[in-house]
Design a protein around this motif. Structure first.
Motif, mmCIF file in Angstrom:
data_model
loop_
_atom_site.group_PDB
_atom_site.id
_atom_site.type_symbol
_atom_site.label_atom_id
_atom_site.label_comp_id
_atom_site.label_asym_id
_atom_site.label_seq_id
_atom_site.Cartn_x
_atom_site.Cartn_y
_atom_site.Cartn_z
ATOM 1 N N ASN A 79 -26.167 -29.669 50.807
ATOM 2 C CA ASN A 79 -27.465 -29.545 51.468
ATOM 3 C C ASN A 79 -27.511 -28.159 52.084
ATOM 4 O O ASN A 79 -26.495 -27.651 52.556
ATOM 5 C CB ASN A 79 -27.625 -30.600 52.569
ATOM 6 N N SER A 80 -28.668 -27.562 52.095
ATOM 7 C CA SER A 80 -28.804 -26.253 52.715
ATOM 8 C C SER A 80 -28.491 -26.390 54.205
ATOM 9 O O SER A 80 -28.820 -27.385 54.828
ATOM 10 C CB SER A 80 -30.226 -25.724 52.521
ATOM 11 N N HIS A 105 -28.076 -23.391 46.718
ATOM 12 C CA HIS A 105 -28.187 -23.365 48.187
ATOM 13 C C HIS A 105 -27.654 -22.046 48.744
ATOM 14 O O HIS A 105 -28.275 -21.425 49.600
ATOM 15 C CB HIS A 105 -27.446 -24.540 48.821
ATOM 16 N N ASN A 108 -30.046 -19.177 47.946
ATOM 17 C CA ASN A 108 -31.239 -19.234 48.792
ATOM 18 C C ASN A 108 -30.971 -18.797 50.226
ATOM 19 O O ASN A 108 -31.898 -18.453 50.957
ATOM 20 C CB ASN A 108 -31.848 -20.637 48.766
ATOM 21 N N LEU A 109 -29.687 -18.798 50.621
ATOM 22 C CA LEU A 109 -29.307 -18.340 51.955
ATOM 23 C C LEU A 109 -28.790 -16.897 51.935
ATOM 24 O O LEU A 109 -28.214 -16.427 52.909
ATOM 25 C CB LEU A 109 -28.264 -19.281 52.565
#
Length: 191
Positions: A79-80, A105, A108-109
């Motif tokens: 999970n992010s 994830h 995206n971070l």
């Protein structure tokens, strides 16, 4: 000659020399540049790491050299979370969810690459899973013996600097402060 001019010329020579020898764009080397006790060069033909073959990004050009980090709340990154991975190579434990979910994830971070650490000393082929086509950063898979000491060093707040790419040892250049207090560094003998 100014240091920046020297670095530019050395980088071009290094890149040109390697590009002339390259057979393909597969990731050929994983190098641990710091901490000193973990310094080692791993080659793709060894039994220590493997790159994702049908998804993720290949490295064309100079190696990616960056600090390593780990997720703050979920070691599996299924999970992010609130981690800031900008410009970092992220070490993530294998398990619980698909490889590509972990990589997406991290991407995206702000991660520039992902290394998934196995829970045993074996390699396997990482399937693309449901979101592999959305992952645009390099993804590697390493054995427990390679990855666990790196994760522990990050947990102990040691500076872990990694290089991934196609450059052979002795051809890794730093254009930002070197992890070894120098502008140019050579790697020790390969594993």
């Amino acid at each position: 000659m100014k240091v920046s001019s020297f670095l530019l010329i050395a980088s071009i020579v290094c890149f040109w020399n390697h590009a002339a020898k390259a057979q393909n764009s597969d990731i050929a080397y994983l190098s641990v540049l710091s901490p000193n006790r973990l310094i080692k060069v791993y080659h793709k033909d060894s039994s220590y790491f493997r790159a994702a073959s049908s998804w993720g990004a290949l490295i064309q050009g100079p190696n990616l050299v960056a600090s390593a980090t780990i997720p703050q709340t979920d070691a599996f990154l299924c999970n992010s979370d609130n981690s800031d991975f900008n410009g970092k190579i992220v070490l993530i434990n294998r398990g619980t969810c698909e490889f590509s979910t972990k990589a997406l994830h991290a991407q995206n971070l702000g991660a520039i690459a992902v290394i998934i650490v196995n829970f045993e000393n074996a390699l396997l082929t990482m399937g693309a899973g449901a979101v592999g086509n959305q992952v645009h950063i390099p993804v590697l898979f390493v054995t427990k013996d390679v990855g666990t000491p790196l994760i522990e060093a990050v947990k102990n707040q040691e500076s872990v600097v990694l290089s991934i790419g196609n450059s052979p040892e002795g051809c890794l250049l730093y254009t930002s402060p070197s992890p070894r207090d120098g502008l140019l560094s050579r790697m020790p003998s390969s594993a």
